[in-house]
Design a protein around this motif. Structure first.
Motif, PDB file in Angstrom:
ATOM      1  N   PRO A 108       0.834  -1.206   0.000  1.00 12.14           N
ATOM      2  CA  PRO A 108       0.000   0.000   0.000  1.00 12.14           C
ATOM      3  C   PRO A 108       0.869   1.256   0.000  1.00 12.14           C
ATOM      4  CG  PRO A 108       0.071  -0.960   2.196  1.00 12.14           C
ATOM      5  CD  PRO A 108       0.795  -1.917   1.299  1.00 12.14           C
ATOM      6  N   SER A 109       0.501   2.220  -0.814  1.00 12.59           N
ATOM      7  CA  SER A 109       1.268   3.468  -0.856  1.00 12.59           C
ATOM      8  C   SER A 109       0.935   4.370   0.327  1.00 12.59           C
ATOM      9  CB  SER A 109       0.984   4.222  -2.163  1.00 12.59           C
ATOM     10  OG  SER A 109      -0.399   4.517  -2.284  1.00 12.59           O
ATOM     11  N   ASP A 110      -0.142   4.058   1.048  1.00 14.80           N
ATOM     12  CA  ASP A 110      -0.590   4.888   2.164  1.00 14.80           C
ATOM     13  C   ASP A 110      -0.532   4.125   3.489  1.00 14.80           C
ATOM     14  OD1 ASP A 110      -2.553   3.118   1.349  1.00 14.80           O
ATOM     15  OD2 ASP A 110      -4.217   4.489   1.699  1.00 14.80           O
ATOM     16  N   GLY A 111       0.337   3.121   3.553  1.00 16.84           N
ATOM     17  CA  GLY A 111       0.416   2.301   4.754  1.00 16.84           C
ATOM     18  C   GLY A 111       1.398   2.841   5.776  1.00 16.84           C
ATOM     19  N   TYR A 112       1.709   1.994   6.724  1.00 18.00           N
ATOM     20  CA  TYR A 112       2.620   2.343   7.819  1.00 18.00           C
ATOM     21  C   TYR A 112       3.919   2.908   7.270  1.00 18.00           C
ATOM     22  CZ  TYR A 112       5.452   1.664  12.057  1.00 18.00           C
ATOM     23  OH  TYR A 112       6.273   1.845  13.141  1.00 18.00           O
ATOM     24  N   GLN A 113       4.427   3.955   7.895  1.00 16.60           N
ATOM     25  CA  GLN A 113       5.522   4.731   7.323  1.00 16.60           C
ATOM     26  C   GLN A 113       6.843   3.971   7.229  1.00 16.60           C
ATOM     27  OE1 GLN A 113       6.898   8.032   9.631  1.00 16.60           O
ATOM     28  NE2 GLN A 113       6.476   7.067  11.581  1.00 16.60           N
ATOM     29  N   LEU A 115       7.002   0.966   5.902  1.00 17.04           N
ATOM     30  CA  LEU A 115       6.922   0.110   4.716  1.00 17.04           C
ATOM     31  C   LEU A 115       7.817   0.575   3.572  1.00 17.04           C
ATOM     32  CD1 LEU A 115       3.153  -0.967   4.431  1.00 17.04           C
ATOM     33  CD2 LEU A 115       5.125  -2.372   5.076  1.00 17.04           C
ATOM     34  N   PRO A 116       7.956   1.877   3.315  1.00 19.20           N
ATOM     35  CA  PRO A 116       8.894   2.284   2.256  1.00 19.20           C
ATOM     36  C   PRO A 116      10.328   1.846   2.521  1.00 19.20           C
ATOM     37  CG  PRO A 116       7.388   4.068   2.739  1.00 19.20           C
ATOM     38  CD  PRO A 116       7.137   3.019   3.779  1.00 19.20           C
ATOM     39  N   ALA A 120      12.408  -0.542   0.016  1.00 19.12           N
ATOM     40  CA  ALA A 120      13.741  -0.236  -0.508  1.00 19.12           C
ATOM     41  C   ALA A 120      14.690  -1.416  -0.299  1.00 19.12           C
ATOM     42  CB  ALA A 120      14.291   1.016   0.166  1.00 19.12           C
ATOM     43  N   GLN A 121      14.568  -2.093   0.837  1.00 13.65           N
ATOM     44  CA  GLN A 121      15.427  -3.246   1.091  1.00 13.65           C
ATOM     45  C   GLN A 121      15.064  -4.411   0.173  1.00 13.65           C
ATOM     46  OE1 GLN A 121      18.101  -3.164   3.440  1.00 13.65           O
ATOM     47  NE2 GLN A 121      18.597  -4.879   2.100  1.00 13.65           N
ATOM     48  N   GLY A 349       7.281  10.805   7.407  1.00 19.21           N
ATOM     49  CA  GLY A 349       7.098   9.656   6.533  1.00 19.21           C
ATOM     50  C   GLY A 349       5.716   9.481   5.957  1.00 19.21           C
ATOM     51  N   ASP A 350       4.728  10.241   6.433  1.00 17.51           N
ATOM     52  CA  ASP A 350       3.354  10.093   5.967  1.00 17.51           C
ATOM     53  C   ASP A 350       2.974  11.243   5.049  1.00 17.51           C
ATOM     54  OD1 ASP A 350       2.613   7.736   7.508  1.00 17.51           O
ATOM     55  OD2 ASP A 350       2.726   9.021   9.277  1.00 17.51           O
TER      56      ASP A 350
END
Length: 382
Positions: A108-113, A115-116, A120-121, A349-350
């Motif tokens: 999700p692009s709007d999930g928990y901060q 997650l990005p 990336a990992q 992050g949000d």
């Protein structure tokens, strides 16, 4: 399904929470045994039995894992739960145990901060990462060819909801696995496995334990092979819960239904009060009849959660509001018995406005909490 299984699945949430995971009664033994502090166990001769080394298993984990399985998938003997040191440990265990270089994952692009950072990992390891918003089932549009679909519903912090059953059916038709972050809903608000998901993942740090004193995560699944991979990942990285944390979590589950019902009812009262205020915009709570997610949330959720989000006109106004609150602590996290709120943009992050507030409604008296919020809004306007 056997008659015993049917009867168990019909037990009320309060009864199930109070008794979840308890061992069979034994004379002169406690109903919930204390935490087992052991790095190793007696193991003469050939290796046999469930407990050999403290990184692999622990009797205190076993009882907690059984309890969570009974809440996430009542009446299902094929459900298995594994506990972890934190919610992120649980999330990482599913993603990194199920994905390989060349796979694609939908997040999700709007999930928990965080997650990005995970995304990336994964990309560094050769996994293709696709993202789409939770609302409108938008993840369907980027699902083709994916190995795993990660759903966060309701999303954190925006509180959007997607049709989990629809997404799970579409993902399975394309050969993809489905994991649902069930942190905000809790097993008493939503059962992802019943909606078709392969994994239900959550941070037990939040409402499951509810007292702000435990870091914990868990993964519940029904596929033995997939869960074996998750277990293997836990062994490799050693992301295990301490026995004291596991015991505290199990003890706290006994009051889960009481806490959830109180906090859900009060969250609705707070949301209804906020909707009357002209300075409040972007108010979201799935339990509000006019919330964009209310219809689908009502179809798949049994309770709407304890989190309310809204936006005040400016960063300064939001900060004045938070400072004026007396019954609400300015703190991160959510789901605890003491109400908290924070301006989410402070973390960076949000993708939310500067005045965006995420409020976690606690177990205070509803009238007191609503009065405190309205008073703080009045004072912060000056």
């Amino acid at each position: 399904m056997s008659e015993a299984t049917n009867n168990e699945s019909r037990v009320g949430d309060g009864t199930r929470a109070v008794r979840a995971g308890l061992p069979e009664p034994a004379k002169n033994e406690p109903t919930l045994p204390g935490p087992v502090f052991a790095a190793h166990f007696h193991l003469p001769g050939d290796v046999s039995g469930p407990y050999a080394y403290g990184r692999d298993d622990n009797p205190t984990w076993t009882l907690l894992e059984r309890a969570v399985s009974e809440l996430e998938a009542p009446g299902r003997e094929d459900a298995e739960t594994l506990v972890f040191a934190s919610g992120m440990a649980a999330i990482s265990a599913v993603l990194f145990s199920q994905l390989r270089a060349g796979d694609a994952v939908v997040l999700p692009s709007d999930g928990y901060q965080v997650l990005p950072l995970v995304g990336a990992q994964l990309e560094a390891y050769g996994v293709e990462v696709r993202t789409a918003p939770t609302g409108g089932d938008a993840q369907l549009e980027v699902l083709d060819g994916a190995r795993l679909l990660w759903i966060e519903s309701p999303s954190n912090p925006g509180l959007d909801v997607c049709d989990i059953r629809r997404l799970a059916e579409a993902a399975h038709a394309r050969g993809a696995l489905v994991a649902v972050d069930n942190t905000l809903a809790t097993p008493l608000g939503q059962r992802p496995l019943e909606l078709g998901a392969d994994f239900s993942v959550a941070s037990g740090t939040k409402q499951l334990t509810g007292h702000g004193d435990v870091l914990l995560g868990y993964v519940t699944g029904r596929d033995a092979e997939a869960m074996a991979a998750v277990r293997r990942w836990r062994k490799i990285v050693g992301a295990i819960s301490g026995p004291m944390e596991a015991w505290l979590a199990h003890r706290s589950i006994a009051t889960l239904q009481l806490r959830v019902d109180r906090q859900n009812a009060t969250a609705l009262a707070v949301a209804e009060a906020l909707r009357q205020r002209p300075e409040v915009s972007g108010l979201r709570y799935p339990g509000l009849p006019d919330d964009p997610s209310h219809k689908i949330a009502t179809q798949q959720m049994r309770r709407y959660g304890s989190v309310v989000s809204f936006t005040l006109p400016t960063r300064t106004r939001a900060e004045r509001f938070l400072a004026a609150l007396r019954l609400v602590e300015d703190a991160t996290s959510f789901g605890g018995v003491r109400s908290t709120a924070e301006r989410r943009r402070r973390w960076g992050g949000d993708a939310v406005p500067e005045g965006f507030i995420r409020m976690s409604v606690g177990a205070e008296d509803p009238e007191d909490l609503v009065a405190d919020v309205l008073r703080a809004l009045d004072e912060s306007a000056e």
